[in-house]
Design an enzyme around this catalytic site. Structure first.
Site, PDB file in Angstrom:
ATOM      1  N   HIS A 114     -41.648  49.379 -48.685  1.00  0.00           N
ATOM      2  CA  HIS A 114     -42.511  50.568 -48.675  1.00  0.00           C
ATOM      3  C   HIS A 114     -43.168  50.830 -50.032  1.00  0.00           C
ATOM      4  O   HIS A 114     -43.698  51.909 -50.279  1.00  0.00           O
ATOM      5  CB  HIS A 114     -41.774  51.823 -48.173  1.00  0.00           C
ATOM      6  CG  HIS A 114     -41.601  51.822 -46.686  1.00  0.00           C
ATOM      7  ND1 HIS A 114     -41.159  52.912 -45.972  1.00  0.00           N
ATOM      8  CD2 HIS A 114     -41.837  50.867 -45.757  1.00  0.00           C
ATOM      9  CE1 HIS A 114     -41.117  52.622 -44.688  1.00  0.00           C
ATOM     10  NE2 HIS A 114     -41.523  51.380 -44.527  1.00  0.00           N
ATOM     11  N   GLU A 153     -45.036  52.124 -35.036  1.00  0.00           N
ATOM     12  CA  GLU A 153     -43.633  51.910 -35.433  1.00  0.00           C
ATOM     13  C   GLU A 153     -43.263  52.819 -36.593  1.00  0.00           C
ATOM     14  O   GLU A 153     -42.168  53.368 -36.638  1.00  0.00           O
ATOM     15  CB  GLU A 153     -43.408  50.442 -35.821  1.00  0.00           C
ATOM     16  CG  GLU A 153     -41.931  50.059 -35.985  1.00  0.00           C
ATOM     17  CD  GLU A 153     -41.329  50.383 -37.350  1.00  0.00           C
ATOM     18  OE1 GLU A 153     -40.109  50.347 -37.483  1.00  0.00           O
ATOM     19  OE2 GLU A 153     -42.096  50.693 -38.301  1.00  0.00           O
ATOM     20  N   GLU A 154     -44.205  52.960 -37.528  1.00  0.00           N
ATOM     21  CA  GLU A 154     -43.892  53.723 -38.741  1.00  0.00           C
ATOM     22  C   GLU A 154     -43.669  55.212 -38.453  1.00  0.00           C
ATOM     23  O   GLU A 154     -43.189  55.943 -39.318  1.00  0.00           O
ATOM     24  CB  GLU A 154     -44.999  53.544 -39.794  1.00  0.00           C
ATOM     25  CG  GLU A 154     -45.113  52.123 -40.349  1.00  0.00           C
ATOM     26  CD  GLU A 154     -43.933  51.683 -41.215  1.00  0.00           C
ATOM     27  OE1 GLU A 154     -42.981  52.461 -41.391  1.00  0.00           O
ATOM     28  OE2 GLU A 154     -43.978  50.534 -41.702  1.00  0.00           O
ATOM     29  N   ASP A 176     -44.180  44.624 -44.657  1.00  0.00           N
ATOM     30  CA  ASP A 176     -43.574  45.385 -43.558  1.00  0.00           C
ATOM     31  C   ASP A 176     -44.724  45.981 -42.741  1.00  0.00           C
ATOM     32  O   ASP A 176     -45.287  46.998 -43.146  1.00  0.00           O
ATOM     33  CB  ASP A 176     -42.668  46.465 -44.141  1.00  0.00           C
ATOM     34  CG  ASP A 176     -42.161  47.460 -43.103  1.00  0.00           C
ATOM     35  OD1 ASP A 176     -42.246  47.163 -41.910  1.00  0.00           O
ATOM     36  OD2 ASP A 176     -41.694  48.540 -43.506  1.00  0.00           O
ATOM     37  N   ASP A 229     -38.820  42.154 -38.083  1.00  0.00           N
ATOM     38  CA  ASP A 229     -39.292  43.162 -39.032  1.00  0.00           C
ATOM     39  C   ASP A 229     -38.675  42.812 -40.387  1.00  0.00           C
ATOM     40  O   ASP A 229     -37.799  41.970 -40.481  1.00  0.00           O
ATOM     41  CB  ASP A 229     -38.883  44.557 -38.545  1.00  0.00           C
ATOM     42  CG  ASP A 229     -39.810  45.658 -39.068  1.00  0.00           C
ATOM     43  OD1 ASP A 229     -40.455  45.438 -40.105  1.00  0.00           O
ATOM     44  OD2 ASP A 229     -39.862  46.730 -38.452  1.00  0.00           O
ATOM     45  N   HIS A 261     -44.448  44.904 -35.813  1.00  0.00           N
ATOM     46  CA  HIS A 261     -45.437  45.990 -35.791  1.00  0.00           C
ATOM     47  C   HIS A 261     -46.596  45.751 -36.750  1.00  0.00           C
ATOM     48  O   HIS A 261     -46.428  45.203 -37.843  1.00  0.00           O
ATOM     49  CB  HIS A 261     -44.776  47.358 -36.020  1.00  0.00           C
ATOM     50  CG  HIS A 261     -44.161  47.581 -37.362  1.00  0.00           C
ATOM     51  ND1 HIS A 261     -44.840  48.164 -38.405  1.00  0.00           N
ATOM     52  CD2 HIS A 261     -42.920  47.331 -37.838  1.00  0.00           C
ATOM     53  CE1 HIS A 261     -44.037  48.265 -39.456  1.00  0.00           C
ATOM     54  NE2 HIS A 261     -42.868  47.757 -39.147  1.00  0.00           N
TER      55      HIS A 261
HETATM   56 ZN   LIG Z   1     -41.215  47.723 -40.446  1.00  0.00          ZN
END
Ligand SMILES: [Zn+2]
Length: 345
Positions: free
Chosen positions: A323, A222-223, A188, A243, A71
């Site tokens: 994150h 995706e998030e 990510d 991912d 993503h």
């Molecule tokens: Zn991800």
């Protein structure tokens, strides 16, 4: 070109992709960039209706198709209120955490008036002035964007053309150390987008036609949970999310390895897919770890949830401090690329 040299191409692509802000919901520019990168490699890439990138990499058996998904959307923020002091209250996009967004520089992307600089700060952020600085919980409610313009009131900020609903992009601060560590927000999953581009380049350079038809899907949203829900062509039997691999206490994986996920929050990955990945890693000297991800969902979970009858898997380079200000390593990229090459043979 040796496989190792593809890591250099991947890292350069990742840097370029990182330089284009793409919080989830604001991905048009980066998607167009990725389409062009696939076209430069000689592929016929196109945009899906909702804004992802879809590419057919070729391969003989169309009825045994395999989608590799990564993503391109990231965490970020969106202006939820222009405050009376002219500063901005922000609502998070995806799982952006205010603790590790504190003091980060941002870009505010207006719809009609260009972009502005700012910093995401605790309200009343001077430690020499604010006696509660240490004890204040960092939350979206008591933090704000300080705009780097002369604004003292709501009207001042509105005059700049800033509106509720404008996107707030956090500086990724991408850097690659001489020891091979890759540090940035949003590895990510931009790191994996780079890896899929590297795999596409590898196929082209070496004039390889895989036995099965291989597709790349660079997903968006995706998030927020629906990245991989659509765009699964007829004949596809398998989908692999590429991912970020989890790294942390109690898990096996390091940033230098490829992580093979056996189970995430939703449940176990396909038994045959996971077993084949472990077997191929062992046979081909690929440095890998198998892990259970306690707080994680993927694009392929979503594809199954949407009703697609497919086998699913999840792999990725190990990423620490996910994150937040994330870290991976060139060796993790290499091991992930090697596993993709072996798996898609
Ligand atoms: Zn991800």
């Amino acid at each position: 070109m040796e496989i190792k040299e593809y890591v250099d191409y991947i890292v350069e692509e990742v840097k370029k992709i990182m330089a284009i802000n793409s919080p989830t919901g604001y991905t048009k520019e980066v998607a167009n960039f990725v389409v062009d990168e696939y076209k430069k490699l000689g592929y016929d890439a196109s945009l899906t209706v909702k804004g992802g990138v879809f590419v057919d990499l070729g391969g003989e058996d169309v009825d045994d198709g395999l989608v590799l998904a990564a993503h391109i959307d990231t965490l970020g923020g969106i202006v939820s209120q222009i405050k009376s002091n002219g500063r901005l209250k922000v609502s998070p996009l995806g799982g952006m955490n205010p603790n590790n967004a504190e003091a980060e520089t941002v870009k505010i992307m207006t719809r009609f008036a260009g972009e502005f600089d700012g910093t995401f700060q605790l309200n009343n952020a001077s430690i020499h002035v604010n006696g509660d600085y240490d004890d204040t919980k960092r939350s979206w409610d008591n933090m704000e964007v300080v705009i780097d313009e002369d604004v003292k009131s709501k009207e001042d900020t509105e005059k700049l053309g800033i509106m509720v609903g404008d996107f707030v992009c956090f500086n990724p601060r991408t850097t690659v150390t001489s020891s091979g560590y890759i540090k940035s927000r949003f590895l990510d999953d931009k790191l994996s987008v780079g890896i899929l581009l590297g795999y596409a380049k590898y196929l082209k350079d070496n004039k390889i036609t895989p036995k099965r038809r291989i597709y790349n899907h660079i997903t968006v949203y995706e998030e927020v949970g629906h990245g991989g829900a659509a765009s699964v062509p007829d004949g596809v039997k398998e989908m692999i999310s590429v991912d970020m691999g989890c790294v942390g206490e109690g898990l096996n994986c390091t940033e230098k390895q490829v992580s093979i996920c056996a189970k995430d929050s939703r449940g176990p990955y396909n038994y045959d897919v996971v077993t084949k990945m472990i077997k191929l890693s062992k046979e081909n000297d690929i440095d890998f770890a198998v892990d259970i991800y306690p707080f994680y969902g993927s694009d392929v979970d979503v594809a199954l949830g949407a009703g697609h009858d497919i086998k699913h898997g999840l792999i990725g380079a190990g990423v620490y401090a996910s994150h937040g200000y994330e870290r991976s390593h060139k060796d993790g990229v290499l091991n992930t690329l090697k596993l993709i090459i072996e798996y898609c043979k």
